[in-house]
Design a protein around this motif. Structure first.
Motif, PDB file in Angstrom:
ATOM      1  N   LEU A  44      31.256 -10.755 -11.626  1.00  0.00           N
ATOM      2  CA  LEU A  44      31.049 -11.806 -11.143  1.00  0.00           C
ATOM      3  C   LEU A  44      32.516 -12.703 -11.413  1.00  0.00           C
ATOM      4  O   LEU A  44      32.651 -13.715 -10.339  1.00  0.00           O
ATOM      5  CB  LEU A  44      29.898 -12.702 -12.164  1.00  0.00           C
ATOM      6  CG  LEU A  44      28.462 -12.134 -11.901  1.00  0.00           C
ATOM      7  CD1 LEU A  44      27.794 -12.925 -13.037  1.00  0.00           C
ATOM      8  CD2 LEU A  44      28.181 -12.560 -10.481  1.00  0.00           C
ATOM      9  N   THR A  45      33.356 -12.606 -11.845  1.00  0.00           N
ATOM     10  CA  THR A  45      34.417 -13.172 -11.932  1.00  0.00           C
ATOM     11  C   THR A  45      35.774 -12.580 -11.311  1.00  0.00           C
ATOM     12  O   THR A  45      36.723 -13.269 -10.739  1.00  0.00           O
ATOM     13  CB  THR A  45      35.043 -13.582 -13.538  1.00  0.00           C
ATOM     14  OG1 THR A  45      35.471 -12.219 -14.180  1.00  0.00           O
ATOM     15  CG2 THR A  45      33.966 -14.249 -14.066  1.00  0.00           C
ATOM     16  N   GLY A  46      35.521 -11.315 -11.151  1.00  0.00           N
ATOM     17  CA  GLY A  46      36.759 -10.299 -10.626  1.00  0.00           C
ATOM     18  C   GLY A  46      37.938 -10.433 -11.392  1.00  0.00           C
ATOM     19  O   GLY A  46      38.794  -9.874 -10.899  1.00  0.00           O
ATOM     20  N   LYS A  47      37.678 -10.771 -12.402  1.00  0.00           N
ATOM     21  CA  LYS A  47      38.822 -10.746 -13.574  1.00  0.00           C
ATOM     22  C   LYS A  47      38.645  -9.653 -14.681  1.00  0.00           C
ATOM     23  O   LYS A  47      37.403  -9.278 -14.998  1.00  0.00           O
ATOM     24  CB  LYS A  47      38.805 -12.047 -14.260  1.00  0.00           C
ATOM     25  CG  LYS A  47      39.209 -13.014 -13.397  1.00  0.00           C
ATOM     26  CD  LYS A  47      39.535 -14.502 -14.199  1.00  0.00           C
ATOM     27  CE  LYS A  47      39.692 -15.580 -13.175  1.00  0.00           C
ATOM     28  NZ  LYS A  47      39.760 -16.866 -13.760  1.00  0.00           N
ATOM     29  N   LEU A  54      37.717  -3.891 -15.259  1.00  0.00           N
ATOM     30  CA  LEU A  54      38.304  -4.285 -13.974  1.00  0.00           C
ATOM     31  C   LEU A  54      37.746  -3.948 -12.731  1.00  0.00           C
ATOM     32  O   LEU A  54      37.812  -2.697 -12.566  1.00  0.00           O
ATOM     33  CB  LEU A  54      39.830  -4.038 -14.054  1.00  0.00           C
ATOM     34  CG  LEU A  54      40.524  -4.705 -13.080  1.00  0.00           C
ATOM     35  CD1 LEU A  54      40.461  -6.386 -13.005  1.00  0.00           C
ATOM     36  CD2 LEU A  54      41.957  -4.249 -12.656  1.00  0.00           C
ATOM     37  N   PRO A  55      37.131  -4.854 -12.270  1.00  0.00           N
ATOM     38  CA  PRO A  55      36.369  -4.537 -10.987  1.00  0.00           C
ATOM     39  C   PRO A  55      37.369  -4.039  -9.854  1.00  0.00           C
ATOM     40  O   PRO A  55      38.461  -4.898  -9.828  1.00  0.00           O
ATOM     41  CB  PRO A  55      35.342  -5.592 -10.449  1.00  0.00           C
ATOM     42  CG  PRO A  55      36.079  -6.854 -11.185  1.00  0.00           C
ATOM     43  CD  PRO A  55      36.944  -6.169 -12.299  1.00  0.00           C
ATOM     44  N   VAL A  56      36.992  -3.204  -8.821  1.00  0.00           N
ATOM     45  CA  VAL A  56      38.136  -2.758  -7.769  1.00  0.00           C
ATOM     46  C   VAL A  56      37.171  -3.004  -6.384  1.00  0.00           C
ATOM     47  O   VAL A  56      36.177  -2.510  -6.312  1.00  0.00           O
ATOM     48  CB  VAL A  56      38.376  -1.318  -7.923  1.00  0.00           C
ATOM     49  CG1 VAL A  56      39.380  -0.660  -6.679  1.00  0.00           C
ATOM     50  CG2 VAL A  56      39.221  -1.165  -9.105  1.00  0.00           C
ATOM     51  N   TYR A  57      37.851  -3.687  -5.641  1.00  0.00           N
ATOM     52  CA  TYR A  57      37.264  -4.268  -4.431  1.00  0.00           C
ATOM     53  C   TYR A  57      37.869  -3.836  -3.081  1.00  0.00           C
ATOM     54  O   TYR A  57      38.957  -3.757  -3.397  1.00  0.00           O
ATOM     55  CB  TYR A  57      37.138  -5.892  -4.267  1.00  0.00           C
ATOM     56  CG  TYR A  57      36.333  -6.440  -5.404  1.00  0.00           C
ATOM     57  CD1 TYR A  57      34.829  -6.627  -5.284  1.00  0.00           C
ATOM     58  CD2 TYR A  57      36.920  -6.904  -6.475  1.00  0.00           C
ATOM     59  CE1 TYR A  57      34.224  -7.110  -6.309  1.00  0.00           C
ATOM     60  CE2 TYR A  57      36.110  -7.448  -7.562  1.00  0.00           C
ATOM     61  CZ  TYR A  57      34.877  -7.447  -7.675  1.00  0.00           C
ATOM     62  OH  TYR A  57      34.107  -8.124  -8.635  1.00  0.00           O
ATOM     63  N   VAL A  77      43.289 -14.284  -5.417  1.00  0.00           N
ATOM     64  CA  VAL A  77      43.042 -15.174  -4.185  1.00  0.00           C
ATOM     65  C   VAL A  77      41.981 -14.713  -3.338  1.00  0.00           C
ATOM     66  O   VAL A  77      41.156 -15.549  -2.827  1.00  0.00           O
ATOM     67  CB  VAL A  77      44.488 -15.371  -3.402  1.00  0.00           C
ATOM     68  CG1 VAL A  77      44.205 -16.184  -2.286  1.00  0.00           C
ATOM     69  CG2 VAL A  77      45.318 -16.028  -4.309  1.00  0.00           C
ATOM     70  N   ALA A  78      42.069 -13.316  -2.943  1.00  0.00           N
ATOM     71  CA  ALA A  78      41.181 -12.511  -1.910  1.00  0.00           C
ATOM     72  C   ALA A  78      39.803 -12.713  -2.824  1.00  0.00           C
ATOM     73  O   ALA A  78      38.819 -12.944  -1.945  1.00  0.00           O
ATOM     74  CB  ALA A  78      41.530 -11.057  -1.743  1.00  0.00           C
ATOM     75  N   VAL A  79      39.602 -12.310  -3.980  1.00  0.00           N
ATOM     76  CA  VAL A  79      38.371 -12.303  -4.652  1.00  0.00           C
ATOM     77  C   VAL A  79      37.759 -13.829  -4.577  1.00  0.00           C
ATOM     78  O   VAL A  79      36.561 -14.060  -4.624  1.00  0.00           O
ATOM     79  CB  VAL A  79      38.411 -11.928  -6.140  1.00  0.00           C
ATOM     80  CG1 VAL A  79      37.312 -12.127  -6.741  1.00  0.00           C
ATOM     81  CG2 VAL A  79      38.903 -10.206  -6.175  1.00  0.00           C
ATOM     82  N   LEU A 131      32.208  -4.078  -3.611  1.00  0.00           N
ATOM     83  CA  LEU A 131      32.872  -3.280  -4.700  1.00  0.00           C
ATOM     84  C   LEU A 131      32.975  -2.011  -4.417  1.00  0.00           C
ATOM     85  O   LEU A 131      32.272  -1.204  -3.978  1.00  0.00           O
ATOM     86  CB  LEU A 131      31.624  -3.465  -5.904  1.00  0.00           C
ATOM     87  CG  LEU A 131      32.034  -2.660  -7.219  1.00  0.00           C
ATOM     88  CD1 LEU A 131      33.027  -3.527  -7.726  1.00  0.00           C
ATOM     89  CD2 LEU A 131      30.746  -2.854  -8.002  1.00  0.00           C
ATOM     90  N   VAL A 132      34.124  -1.126  -4.996  1.00  0.00           N
ATOM     91  CA  VAL A 132      34.280   0.200  -4.702  1.00  0.00           C
ATOM     92  C   VAL A 132      33.901   0.845  -6.194  1.00  0.00           C
ATOM     93  O   VAL A 132      33.403   2.000  -6.320  1.00  0.00           O
ATOM     94  CB  VAL A 132      35.974   0.376  -4.621  1.00  0.00           C
ATOM     95  CG1 VAL A 132      36.159   2.067  -4.645  1.00  0.00           C
ATOM     96  CG2 VAL A 132      36.321  -0.264  -2.996  1.00  0.00           C
ATOM     97  N   GLY A 133      34.331   0.097  -6.909  1.00  0.00           N
ATOM     98  CA  GLY A 133      33.944   0.675  -8.733  1.00  0.00           C
ATOM     99  C   GLY A 133      34.689  -0.273  -9.724  1.00  0.00           C
ATOM    100  O   GLY A 133      35.078  -1.321  -9.610  1.00  0.00           O
ATOM    101  N   LEU A 134      34.709   0.299 -10.970  1.00  0.00           N
ATOM    102  CA  LEU A 134      35.309  -0.172 -12.038  1.00  0.00           C
ATOM    103  C   LEU A 134      36.513   0.601 -12.716  1.00  0.00           C
ATOM    104  O   LEU A 134      36.338   1.821 -12.706  1.00  0.00           O
ATOM    105  CB  LEU A 134      34.255  -0.566 -13.167  1.00  0.00           C
ATOM    106  CG  LEU A 134      33.250  -1.490 -13.086  1.00  0.00           C
ATOM    107  CD1 LEU A 134      32.100  -1.560 -13.802  1.00  0.00           C
ATOM    108  CD2 LEU A 134      34.030  -2.961 -13.297  1.00  0.00           C
ATOM    109  N   VAL A 135      37.388   0.178 -12.908  1.00  0.00           N
ATOM    110  CA  VAL A 135      38.615   0.918 -13.650  1.00  0.00           C
ATOM    111  C   VAL A 135      38.516   0.154 -15.000  1.00  0.00           C
ATOM    112  O   VAL A 135      38.058  -1.036 -15.260  1.00  0.00           O
ATOM    113  CB  VAL A 135      40.021   0.504 -13.200  1.00  0.00           C
ATOM    114  CG1 VAL A 135      40.942   0.819 -14.335  1.00  0.00           C
ATOM    115  CG2 VAL A 135      40.205   0.887 -11.763  1.00  0.00           C
TER     116      VAL A 135
END
Length: 129
Positions: free
Chosen positions: A45-48, A73-76, A92-94, A109-113
């Motif tokens: 939800l936060t992209g952080k 950490l989400p990867v988009y 900025v993009a998120v 969303l591609v996945g999570l690291v």
């Protein structure tokens, strides 16, 4: 027959490094724990980056006194480019997506690291420095 559970995303572990000592975590669904799932949701939800609370790691479950935490950490997929003169910044993009449509962000969303830390290792390594 009871009602069906609300569907949710699954986040199985597909890549490990190092593999040795972490074999138990391979294909483990990170969303099955409330602590992990809450941190995953917050990160999405936060992209952080977001950390779990203290927990027993799958890798150390045979030693219950060893606690750790996981940083997610989400990867988009990037669907926007920096504007002319703008320095590229993932946040900025998120934020552009968050300002407009969170559903669109989830679609990219591609996945999570994630990084896994044991409290014991953090303390031992900090004392070496």
């Amino acid at each position: 027959v009871g009602g069906s559970a609300e569907p949710h995303a699954h986040f199985p572990v597909h890549y490990l490094n190092p593999v040795k000592g972490n074999e138990r975590a391979m294909l483990f669904d990170l969303s099955t724990s409330a602590a992990r799932n809450a941190s995953i949701s917050k990160a999405l939800l936060t992209g952080k980056p977001t950390a779990t609370s203290r927990l027993t790691l799958v890798q150390t479950s045979d030693t219950p006194s060893v606690f750790g935490f996981i940083l997610f950490l989400p990867v988009y997929q990037m669907l926007t480019c920096p504007r002319q003169g703008e320095v590229f910044d993932m946040l900025v993009a998120v934020q552009r997506y968050l300002d407009n449509d969170r559903a669109q962000l989830c679609k990219t969303l591609v996945g999570l690291v994630n990084a896994v830390f044991t409290v014991q290792n953090l303390i031992e390594n900090s004392q070496k420095a």
